[in-house]
Design a protein around this motif. Sequence first.
Motif, PDB file in Angstrom:
ATOM      1  N   PRO A 133      -9.216  -2.438  -2.864  1.00 30.78           N
ATOM      2  CA  PRO A 133      -9.974  -3.691  -2.710  1.00 30.78           C
ATOM      3  C   PRO A 133      -9.917  -4.267  -1.304  1.00 30.78           C
ATOM      4  CG  PRO A 133      -7.859  -4.154  -3.705  1.00 30.78           C
ATOM      5  CD  PRO A 133      -7.935  -2.647  -3.570  1.00 30.78           C
ATOM      6  N   ILE A 134      -9.501  -3.459  -0.340  1.00 35.05           N
ATOM      7  CA  ILE A 134      -9.317  -3.919   1.037  1.00 35.05           C
ATOM      8  C   ILE A 134     -10.367  -3.300   1.942  1.00 35.05           C
ATOM      9  CG2 ILE A 134      -7.721  -4.073   2.990  1.00 35.05           C
ATOM     10  CD1 ILE A 134      -6.765  -5.496   0.457  1.00 35.05           C
ATOM     11  N   THR A 177      -7.144  -6.178  11.018  1.00 39.53           N
ATOM     12  CA  THR A 177      -7.405  -7.459  10.362  1.00 39.53           C
ATOM     13  C   THR A 177      -8.088  -7.204   9.028  1.00 39.53           C
ATOM     14  OG1 THR A 177      -9.518  -7.687  11.554  1.00 39.53           O
ATOM     15  CG2 THR A 177      -7.568  -8.668  12.570  1.00 39.53           C
ATOM     16  N   PRO A 178      -7.333  -6.972   7.980  1.00 38.92           N
ATOM     17  CA  PRO A 178      -7.929  -6.618   6.685  1.00 38.92           C
ATOM     18  C   PRO A 178      -8.729  -7.762   6.083  1.00 38.92           C
ATOM     19  CG  PRO A 178      -5.583  -7.064   6.434  1.00 38.92           C
ATOM     20  CD  PRO A 178      -5.860  -7.063   7.907  1.00 38.92           C
ATOM     21  N   SER A 196      -2.612  -8.310   1.739  1.00 37.72           N
ATOM     22  CA  SER A 196      -3.041  -6.955   1.387  1.00 37.72           C
ATOM     23  C   SER A 196      -1.955  -6.206   0.625  1.00 37.72           C
ATOM     24  CB  SER A 196      -3.460  -6.169   2.638  1.00 37.72           C
ATOM     25  OG  SER A 196      -2.352  -5.756   3.403  1.00 37.72           O
ATOM     26  N   VAL A 197      -0.699  -6.520   0.930  1.00 36.16           N
ATOM     27  CA  VAL A 197       0.417  -5.936   0.172  1.00 36.16           C
ATOM     28  C   VAL A 197       0.359  -6.405  -1.275  1.00 36.16           C
ATOM     29  CG1 VAL A 197       2.924  -5.890  -0.104  1.00 36.16           C
ATOM     30  CG2 VAL A 197       1.914  -5.664   2.180  1.00 36.16           C
ATOM     31  N   GLU A 198       0.078  -7.690  -1.471  1.00 35.59           N
ATOM     32  CA  GLU A 198      -0.008  -8.231  -2.830  1.00 35.59           C
ATOM     33  C   GLU A 198      -1.167  -7.615  -3.611  1.00 35.59           C
ATOM     34  OE1 GLU A 198      -0.439 -12.377  -2.233  1.00 35.59           O
ATOM     35  OE2 GLU A 198       1.639 -12.706  -1.569  1.00 35.59           O
ATOM     36  N   GLN A 203       3.522   0.300   0.068  1.00 36.59           N
ATOM     37  CA  GLN A 203       3.261   1.627   0.619  1.00 36.59           C
ATOM     38  C   GLN A 203       1.782   1.824   0.938  1.00 36.59           C
ATOM     39  OE1 GLN A 203       5.077   1.110  -2.301  1.00 36.59           O
ATOM     40  NE2 GLN A 203       7.011   1.243  -1.179  1.00 36.59           N
ATOM     41  N   VAL A 204       0.918   1.438  -0.006  1.00 32.34           N
ATOM     42  CA  VAL A 204      -0.523   1.611   0.210  1.00 32.34           C
ATOM     43  C   VAL A 204      -1.003   0.712   1.347  1.00 32.34           C
ATOM     44  CG1 VAL A 204      -2.808   1.227  -0.804  1.00 32.34           C
ATOM     45  CG2 VAL A 204      -1.047   2.418  -2.108  1.00 32.34           C
ATOM     46  N   ALA A 205      -0.555  -0.538   1.369  1.00 33.80           N
ATOM     47  CA  ALA A 205      -0.985  -1.460   2.420  1.00 33.80           C
ATOM     48  C   ALA A 205      -0.606  -0.940   3.805  1.00 33.80           C
ATOM     49  CB  ALA A 205      -0.382  -2.843   2.185  1.00 33.80           C
ATOM     50  N   ALA A 206       0.606  -0.427   3.937  1.00 31.81           N
ATOM     51  CA  ALA A 206       1.043   0.117   5.225  1.00 31.81           C
ATOM     52  C   ALA A 206       0.249   1.361   5.588  1.00 31.81           C
ATOM     53  CB  ALA A 206       2.540   0.433   5.172  1.00 31.81           C
TER      54      ALA A 206
END
Length: 324
Positions: A133-134, A177-178, A196-198, A203-206
Motif C-alpha cells: 500500500p506504499i 518520501t513514501p 510505512s512500517v505500521e 522488514q518490508v518497509a526497510a
Amino acid sequence: MSSPLNLPGWRHVYSGKVRDLYVPADASTGTATGGTEGVTDRMLAADRMLVVASDRVSAFDHVLSPGIPGKGELLTTLSLWWFDQLAGGDGGRRIPNHLLASHTVGADDAPLSLVPAEVSGRAMLVKGLEMQPIECVVRGYLTGSGWAEYRASGTVCGIPLPEGLHDGDRLPEPLYTPAFKAPMGEHDENITFERSVELTNPQVAAALRDLSLEIYRRAAATAEAHGLILADTKFEFGLDADGVLTLADEVLTSDSSRYWDAAAWATGETPSQRMASFDKQIVRDWLAAHWDKQGSPPELPGEIVRRTADRYRELLARLTGDLP
C-alpha cells in the motif's frame, strides 16, 4: 473515462487513471492481488494478468481530455526498456519485476500470442502480486510540491533540508518520501517512514526504502549518461508467491517521473520554465494556469497535446535510441 476494451480470452477487472487490468476469462475469484495504479484490494487469483496502458493522461488526480496519441505504446516501451536495464542490462544486480518471461504459448512453429492484437505494443503480461500500500517516491532534486513545502518550512515531506536551496537544486542526498496510495480520485497521502512500517512491517518497509533508493541511483546514472536528469520518480512493489519483493506497474516513465535536459539545467535555467522537461509538466502547467481545481477540468488544447506527445517521444529516443 473510456470504456474498457472487449479482449478475446480476457476479462476486465479494474481501470486506473491511465491503465486497465485484465485477467484470463476463466480466472476464478481468490486471494491474490493484481497490481496497477493503487490496486491494493485482494482481488483475483490468476497466473497471469494483462496491464494495458491507455492514451489517457491525468493531472491533479483527474483524467483529462483528450488523451495523448500514442502515449500508451510510448510509455509501455519505455517501461520495458527500464525493466531490462534493471534486470542487469545496466551492469547492476537484477531487480525482480512482474513481467512474465514469455508472451507466447504453443508449438515453436506456430506460437500463439498471449497479448491480443488490439493492445499489442501497449500491454504487459505480468504475474499477480500482493501489492504493497506504499507509493515509493524518491526525490533527487528540489522541485514541485517539495519546493513549495521547502519555501514554507525548510522541509520536504517533513525532512529538514539545508537553508539556501533553490527550485531545481540537486539535493545533498536522494530523499525517500513514501506515500499512502489513496483510492482513485483522492490524493495520495505523504507519510513518514515510521508510518510505512505500521502499514507493512519493519522488514518490508526497510526493503521498500532501500530498493527504491538503489533503483533511483542506478536510473539517475543511466539518465545522466544520456544527457538527462532524473529529478524524481515513484515506484510500486508487490510480493510474489514466494514472498520476493517485486517491482511492478510502470517504471521510470514520463508519467511517473520528472526528467530534465542536463545541459539546460547546467545553465541555471529554473525548472519552473519547463521548456527542458520530458514529462507531463506541460500539461500540469497549462492546467494550473487555466483551472481553479473546482469542478471538471477543461479540455486540453491541441497544442498542449502535441507538445506533450513530442516530449514523450524525445525522451524515449534519447534514452533508448529508438521509437516504437
